[in-house]
Structures are given as structure tokens and as C-alpha cells.
Design an enzyme around this catalytic site. Sequence first.
Site, short mmCIF file in Angstrom:
data_model
loop_
_atom_site.label_atom_id
_atom_site.label_comp_id
_atom_site.label_asym_id
_atom_site.label_seq_id
_atom_site.Cartn_x
_atom_site.Cartn_y
_atom_site.Cartn_z
N CYS A 189 -2.28 -2.38 -0.85
CA CYS A 189 -1.05 -2.83 -1.50
C CYS A 189 -1.28 -4.12 -2.27
O CYS A 189 -2.29 -4.79 -2.11
CB CYS A 189 0.10 -2.93 -0.50
N CYS A 231 -0.95 -7.89 0.06
CA CYS A 231 -1.85 -8.42 1.08
C CYS A 231 -3.02 -9.16 0.43
O CYS A 231 -3.55 -8.73 -0.60
CB CYS A 231 -2.38 -7.28 1.95
N CYS A 238 -5.88 -2.30 3.50
CA CYS A 238 -4.60 -2.10 2.82
C CYS A 238 -4.80 -2.29 1.33
O CYS A 238 -5.33 -3.31 0.88
CB CYS A 238 -3.54 -3.08 3.34
N1 LIG Z 1 2.99 -0.07 -3.62
C1 LIG Z 1 3.43 -1.32 -3.05
C2 LIG Z 1 3.39 -1.18 -1.55
C3 LIG Z 1 3.69 -2.46 -0.82
C4 LIG Z 1 3.92 -2.21 0.66
O1 LIG Z 1 4.90 -1.52 1.00
N2 LIG Z 1 3.05 -2.76 1.54
C5 LIG Z 1 3.23 -2.48 2.94
C6 LIG Z 1 1.92 -2.68 3.69
S1 LIG Z 1 1.38 -4.31 3.96
C7 LIG Z 1 0.27 -4.18 5.28
O2 LIG Z 1 0.13 -3.01 5.86
C8 LIG Z 1 4.34 -3.26 3.56
O3 LIG Z 1 4.77 -2.96 4.63
N3 LIG Z 1 4.82 -4.27 2.86
C9 LIG Z 1 5.94 -5.09 3.31
C10 LIG Z 1 5.81 -6.45 2.67
O4 LIG Z 1 4.80 -6.70 2.02
O5 LIG Z 1 6.68 -7.30 2.86
C11 LIG Z 1 2.53 -2.45 -3.53
O6 LIG Z 1 1.36 -2.21 -3.75
O7 LIG Z 1 3.03 -3.58 -3.68
ZN LIG Z 2 -0.63 -4.55 2.37
#
Ligand SMILES: N[C@@H](CCC(=O)N[C@@H](CSCO)C(=O)NCC(=O)O)C(=O)O
Ligand SMILES: [Zn+2]
Length: 191
Positions: free
Chosen positions: A50, A53, A48
Site C-alpha cells: 500500500c 506504509c 505491504c
Molecule cells: N490501495 C490503498 C490501500 C491502502 C490500505 O488500505 N492499506 C491497508 C494496509 S496497511 C498495513 O497492512 C490499511 O489497512 N490501511 C489503513 C490505513 O493506512 O490507515 C493504497 O495503496 O493506499
Molecule cells: Zn500498508
Amino acid sequence: MAPSIHPLIDNGITRGDPNFPGGTLHCHCPSNQVVIALKSNIAHNHACGCSKCWKPKGALFSIVGVIPRDNLSVQANEAKLAIIDSSAVIQRYACRDCGVHLFGRIEKAHPFHGLDFVHAELSGQKGWQEPQFAGFVSSIIEQGFNPKGMDEVRAKFKSAGLETYDALSPPLMDLIATFTAQKAGVKFANL
Ligand SMILES: N[C@@H](CCC(=O)N[C@@H](CSCO)C(=O)NCC(=O)O)C(=O)O
Ligand SMILES: [Zn+2]
Ligand SMILES: [Zn+2]
């Protein structure tokens, strides 16, 4: 030097054991580690990109999978855990001392409610499901990665045998869309 995607991807992926029974996760503290017990293997394990994480130092991507929340319990040093962002959908519990995220839990109505997010690399055991795909790939740009390097990043995933997506995999996106449709009372057309 080419950027590190993640140590578990950079040198080729090692397959997990489909019959793996689970194990324990440990934070990075040298002593008094937070320990999490997992009663099964994980699923939908993925890279991931993002920003939310947890990633090991120097890696562009996190590796994160899910497990039914009933299969997860805190075995030691629960008092060191704190939610890092209570406004996020996924409530990520991190160790206050070393910063590692031990698990992420969804408490609100959500397609992934009932599943906890975990990083199997925090385990000493081998056999956890290997990464299945790369998600939120374009999100690394938001964290300062040069957009010119994206072809190389996607090519690295391809050569490791992983599809890349800028959200989640098709089965997970279908689950999200199904949940949204059902909440809105949409009736599905017959095929
Ligand atoms: N561009 C953003 C995306 C963040 C995002 O939506 N992350 C997803 C994936 S996390 C694991 O698969 C998500 O579902 N987030 C929900 C949360 O984190 O609460 C960025 O980079 O921040
Ligand atoms: Zn993530
Ligand atoms: Zn710790």
C-alpha cells in the site's frame, strides 16, 4: 534488473525465533535517534504494497507487523515524532528528521484497535517473526508500478514461500468481517 521487493525478501527469508522476547527500534537519524522499546515479538508480519506504509529506499514493499499497544513504549526522542496523516485509520508516527515511521496506532473503533503497526527491520536484533504473506500487492500499481510486471512480482513472493493477496490474509480479513458483522448485530448461522 528485476525490481527489489524488499531486502528481507529478495535474497530469501530468514526465519525468526518463536521465543524472541522483543527489542528496540531506531529511526535512521545519525544522532538523537527516536528509540522504541517492544516488549514482545510481533505478529502477522507481512509485506505491504500500500501507499501508506513506510518502505526502505528502492523497495516496492513495506514489511510491517503488529504488536499489542501495551507492549510498545517510546524510549528516546519522542519530541521528534509527528503523525503523518491524522485522517488515516492507522495514525503513523514518523521521525520529523529522517521520515522513518516508528509505529502506527489505531485510536478509533476498529478490528485492529489495540494493535500497533511496526517495522522490525528498524531493529538491530535478530529473531523477529519473519514475513508471513504479502498483502495489498496490486496497490503498487497505484504508485506507478507497471501492471505488466505484476506476474513477476507475485512469482517472486511465491518463490520466497509467501502467498500474495490484494487485501490482507484470510485470518485478518475474517477478523475485519467478524467485527463488521458484530457491529451490525448480525447473528452467525450455526455450522
Ligand atoms: N490501495 C490503498 C490501500 C491502502 C490500505 O488500505 N492499506 C491497508 C494496509 S496497511 C498495513 O497492512 C490499511 O489497512 N490501511 C489503513 C490505513 O493506512 O490507515 C493504497 O495503496 O493506499
Ligand atoms: Zn500498508
Ligand atoms: Zn530520525
